[in-house]
Design a protein around this motif. Structure first.
Motif, PDB file in Angstrom:
ATOM      1  N   ILE A 181       0.931  -1.216   0.032  1.00  0.00           N
ATOM      2  CA  ILE A 181      -0.161   0.217  -0.099  1.00  0.00           C
ATOM      3  C   ILE A 181       0.942   1.265  -0.046  1.00  0.00           C
ATOM      4  O   ILE A 181       1.866   1.133   0.769  1.00  0.00           O
ATOM      5  N   GLU A 182       0.559   2.025  -0.935  1.00  0.00           N
ATOM      6  CA  GLU A 182       1.420   3.528  -0.995  1.00  0.00           C
ATOM      7  C   GLU A 182       1.156   4.291   0.054  1.00  0.00           C
ATOM      8  O   GLU A 182      -0.025   4.284   0.667  1.00  0.00           O
ATOM      9  N   THR A 183       1.942   5.423  -0.010  1.00  0.00           N
ATOM     10  CA  THR A 183       1.588   6.323   1.271  1.00  0.00           C
ATOM     11  C   THR A 183       0.650   7.730   0.535  1.00  0.00           C
ATOM     12  O   THR A 183       0.267   8.255   1.385  1.00  0.00           O
TER      13      THR A 183
ATOM     14  N   ALA B  63     -14.989  12.386 -14.434  1.00  0.00           N
ATOM     15  CA  ALA B  63     -14.375  11.941 -13.248  1.00  0.00           C
ATOM     16  C   ALA B  63     -13.808  13.251 -12.503  1.00  0.00           C
ATOM     17  O   ALA B  63     -13.696  14.299 -13.188  1.00  0.00           O
ATOM     18  N   THR B  64     -13.600  13.130 -11.226  1.00  0.00           N
ATOM     19  CA  THR B  64     -13.124  14.173 -10.484  1.00  0.00           C
ATOM     20  C   THR B  64     -11.943  13.551  -9.655  1.00  0.00           C
ATOM     21  O   THR B  64     -11.997  12.231  -9.384  1.00  0.00           O
ATOM     22  N   VAL B  65     -10.931  14.299  -9.304  1.00  0.00           N
ATOM     23  CA  VAL B  65      -9.922  13.764  -8.582  1.00  0.00           C
ATOM     24  C   VAL B  65      -9.283  15.016  -7.319  1.00  0.00           C
ATOM     25  O   VAL B  65      -9.241  15.832  -7.499  1.00  0.00           O
ATOM     26  N   ILE B  66      -8.740  14.143  -6.337  1.00  0.00           N
ATOM     27  CA  ILE B  66      -8.447  14.814  -5.200  1.00  0.00           C
ATOM     28  C   ILE B  66      -7.237  14.164  -4.787  1.00  0.00           C
ATOM     29  O   ILE B  66      -7.508  12.884  -4.433  1.00  0.00           O
ATOM     30  N   PRO B  67      -5.986  14.658  -4.717  1.00  0.00           N
ATOM     31  CA  PRO B  67      -4.976  13.889  -4.227  1.00  0.00           C
ATOM     32  C   PRO B  67      -4.868  13.895  -2.624  1.00  0.00           C
ATOM     33  O   PRO B  67      -5.396  14.854  -2.105  1.00  0.00           O
ATOM     34  N   ALA B  68      -4.555  12.862  -2.288  1.00  0.00           N
ATOM     35  CA  ALA B  68      -4.635  12.658  -0.755  1.00  0.00           C
ATOM     36  C   ALA B  68      -3.437  11.668  -0.257  1.00  0.00           C
ATOM     37  O   ALA B  68      -3.167  10.611  -0.794  1.00  0.00           O
ATOM     38  N   PRO B  69      -2.980  11.924   0.990  1.00  0.00           N
ATOM     39  CA  PRO B  69      -2.131  10.750   1.787  1.00  0.00           C
ATOM     40  C   PRO B  69      -2.945   9.741   2.438  1.00  0.00           C
ATOM     41  O   PRO B  69      -4.375  10.019   2.200  1.00  0.00           O
ATOM     42  N   THR B  70      -2.503   8.660   2.490  1.00  0.00           N
ATOM     43  CA  THR B  70      -3.315   7.392   2.558  1.00  0.00           C
ATOM     44  C   THR B  70      -4.304   7.598   3.768  1.00  0.00           C
ATOM     45  O   THR B  70      -5.545   7.324   3.454  1.00  0.00           O
ATOM     46  N   PRO B  71      -3.932   8.200   4.980  1.00  0.00           N
ATOM     47  CA  PRO B  71      -4.818   8.193   5.859  1.00  0.00           C
ATOM     48  C   PRO B  71      -6.143   9.047   5.726  1.00  0.00           C
ATOM     49  O   PRO B  71      -7.017   9.150   6.181  1.00  0.00           O
ATOM     50  N   GLY B  72      -5.811  10.032   4.633  1.00  0.00           N
ATOM     51  CA  GLY B  72      -6.849  11.063   4.298  1.00  0.00           C
ATOM     52  C   GLY B  72      -7.739  10.667   3.024  1.00  0.00           C
ATOM     53  O   GLY B  72      -8.412  11.352   2.714  1.00  0.00           O
ATOM     54  N   ILE B  73      -7.724   9.222   2.721  1.00  0.00           N
ATOM     55  CA  ILE B  73      -8.381   8.978   1.536  1.00  0.00           C
ATOM     56  C   ILE B  73      -9.977   9.068   1.733  1.00  0.00           C
ATOM     57  O   ILE B  73     -10.623   9.219   0.826  1.00  0.00           O
ATOM     58  N   PRO B  74     -10.555   8.580   2.923  1.00  0.00           N
ATOM     59  CA  PRO B  74     -11.915   8.737   3.230  1.00  0.00           C
ATOM     60  C   PRO B  74     -12.576  10.109   2.740  1.00  0.00           C
ATOM     61  O   PRO B  74     -13.417  10.096   2.170  1.00  0.00           O
ATOM     62  N   GLY B  75     -11.645  11.176   3.419  1.00  0.00           N
ATOM     63  CA  GLY B  75     -12.189  12.453   3.236  1.00  0.00           C
ATOM     64  C   GLY B  75     -12.190  12.876   1.917  1.00  0.00           C
ATOM     65  O   GLY B  75     -12.907  13.460   1.227  1.00  0.00           O
ATOM     66  N   ALA B  76     -10.764  12.550   1.266  1.00  0.00           N
ATOM     67  CA  ALA B  76     -10.759  12.835  -0.237  1.00  0.00           C
ATOM     68  C   ALA B  76     -11.772  12.187  -1.065  1.00  0.00           C
ATOM     69  O   ALA B  76     -12.334  12.760  -2.121  1.00  0.00           O
ATOM     70  N   ALA B  77     -12.254  11.062  -1.007  1.00  0.00           N
ATOM     71  CA  ALA B  77     -13.002  10.404  -1.649  1.00  0.00           C
ATOM     72  C   ALA B  77     -14.458  11.114  -1.569  1.00  0.00           C
ATOM     73  O   ALA B  77     -15.433  11.216  -2.573  1.00  0.00           O
ATOM     74  N   GLU B  78     -14.917  11.319  -0.253  1.00  0.00           N
ATOM     75  CA  GLU B  78     -16.247  12.223  -0.113  1.00  0.00           C
ATOM     76  C   GLU B  78     -16.112  13.521  -0.876  1.00  0.00           C
ATOM     77  O   GLU B  78     -17.020  13.630  -1.666  1.00  0.00           O
ATOM     78  N   GLN B  79     -15.183  14.047  -1.105  1.00  0.00           N
ATOM     79  CA  GLN B  79     -15.115  15.439  -1.433  1.00  0.00           C
ATOM     80  C   GLN B  79     -14.735  15.273  -3.007  1.00  0.00           C
ATOM     81  O   GLN B  79     -15.678  15.967  -3.566  1.00  0.00           O
ATOM     82  N   ALA B  80     -14.202  14.239  -3.364  1.00  0.00           N
ATOM     83  CA  ALA B  80     -14.161  13.993  -5.037  1.00  0.00           C
ATOM     84  C   ALA B  80     -15.767  13.661  -5.336  1.00  0.00           C
ATOM     85  O   ALA B  80     -16.057  14.098  -6.552  1.00  0.00           O
ATOM     86  N   HIS B  81     -16.221  12.802  -4.555  1.00  0.00           N
ATOM     87  CA  HIS B  81     -17.748  12.618  -5.011  1.00  0.00           C
ATOM     88  C   HIS B  81     -18.721  13.759  -5.174  1.00  0.00           C
ATOM     89  O   HIS B  81     -19.726  13.948  -5.848  1.00  0.00           O
ATOM     90  N   GLU B  82     -18.433  14.688  -4.239  1.00  0.00           N
ATOM     91  CA  GLU B  82     -19.242  15.842  -4.172  1.00  0.00           C
ATOM     92  C   GLU B  82     -19.035  16.665  -5.457  1.00  0.00           C
ATOM     93  O   GLU B  82     -19.841  17.325  -5.772  1.00  0.00           O
TER      94      GLU B  82
END
Length: 307
Positions: free
Chosen positions: A82-84, A169-188
């Motif tokens: 798993i990447e960082t 598609a929409t994209v948000i870069p994020a560190p691995t721990p921030g993936i849940p928040g980034a996914a929510e924002q990307a879907h918004e």
């Protein structure tokens, strides 16, 4: 030795046995077909959702990362680490026109198209991409080490080519721990793109920063949302404005999409300016109209209402 009566009864017994065998064979074939369909369905679930049935197996790496459990995902498929940091993509997949044909199994076509998208992701990202995808879309995690940010547009274009549909598609870069928040924002952000009927393609936060902020509750959004109230009695004007903004102010494309002459678009835009007091031909007026359209979309749905 069989008696005459017994011999006379044999053909009837043989016929009955034959009929029974045929019934059993037909039943076995039906069971086999049902089993095959079930296996296909289960295979589709394993492939598209990337998760197992509750209580049977642990979450896949993609599902675990999206759920905020990076500690349970030390390795991915085939021992992949798993990447960082990841590019978190919210992906929308529209239905192919061919799926609606009555002679076509739409679900089967959608599953095959999804497998093509997944194969293309693996090919373009060195088999390091993770995803939770269904026929309508989902979330894709691409390691930052697997591709440059400038290559993401080409990846989405490649996915659209194999899917034979235009993808958004929409994209948000994020560190691995921030993936849940980034996914929510990307879907918004993806929801905003769909509501505004923007052209297909890849959108970044920079492209939608103003629109995203306008979805937040507050007096500013309420004020802007009311600016288009004069168009309530003219739905064709509201739709023209939405299409015109979604087409990046290309009046000819808007005219084609609405099936009208380009001069009709000019007239409608002028009428919008007269009714709202904001001229879409002026940059300031256009800013207010676009902002009002975003705010109105969320106000009408009653979403993110102030507490």
């Amino acid at each position: 030795m069989p008696t005459p009566a017994r011999v006379a009864q044999l053909p009837t017994d043989v016929t009955a046995i034959a009929e029974t065998c045929l019934e059993l064979r037909a039943g076995a074939l039906e069971v086999a077909v049902s089993a095959r369909r079930l296996l296909e369905a289960l295979s589709a679930v394993d492939t598209t959702l990337g998760t197992a049935a509750p209580g049977t197996e642990p979450l896949t790496p993609a599902a675990a990362l999206l759920a905020g459990h990076p500690a349970t995902t030390s390795t991915g498929p085939h021992g992949m680490a798993i990447e960082t940091a990841y590019y978190v993509l919210a992906l929308g997949i529209p239905a192919h026109p061919g799926e609606r044909h009555p002679a076509v199994d739409g679900d089967l076509v959608a599953r095959r198209r999804l497998r093509c998208i997944q194969a293309e992701l693996g090919s373009r990202c060195a088999d390091k991409a993770l995803w939770v995808l269904g026929p309508d879309g989902g979330t894709v995690l691409i390691p930052e080490s697997a591709t440059a940010a400038t290559e993401l547009d080409a990846i989405v274009t490649g996915l659209a080519a194999v899917a034979q549909v235009a993808l958004t598609a929409t994209v948000i870069p994020a560190p691995t721990p921030g993936i849940p928040g980034a996914a929510e924002q990307a879907h918004e952000l993806l929801d905003i793109v769909h509501r505004l009927q923007c052209e297909p393609g890849l959108y970044r936060f920079d492209d939608l920063a103003m629109e995203y902020q306008l979805t937040r509750p507050g007096p500013g959004r309420e004020y802007l949302g009311a600016l288009l109230d004069p168009l309530d009695e003219y739905p064709e004007l509201l739709e023209t404005l939405r299409r015109h903004l979604g087409n990046d102010l290309n009046r000819r494309r808007t005219a084609r999409g609405l099936g009208v002459h380009a001069n009709t678009i000019d007239y409608r835009l002028k009428r919008i300016g007269q009714l709202t007091g904001f001229d879409p031909a002026q940059s300031a007026g256009l800013w207010y109209l676009r902002s009002a359209l975003v705010a109105r979309t969320y106000r009408a749905a009653g979403e993110h209402a102030p507490q």
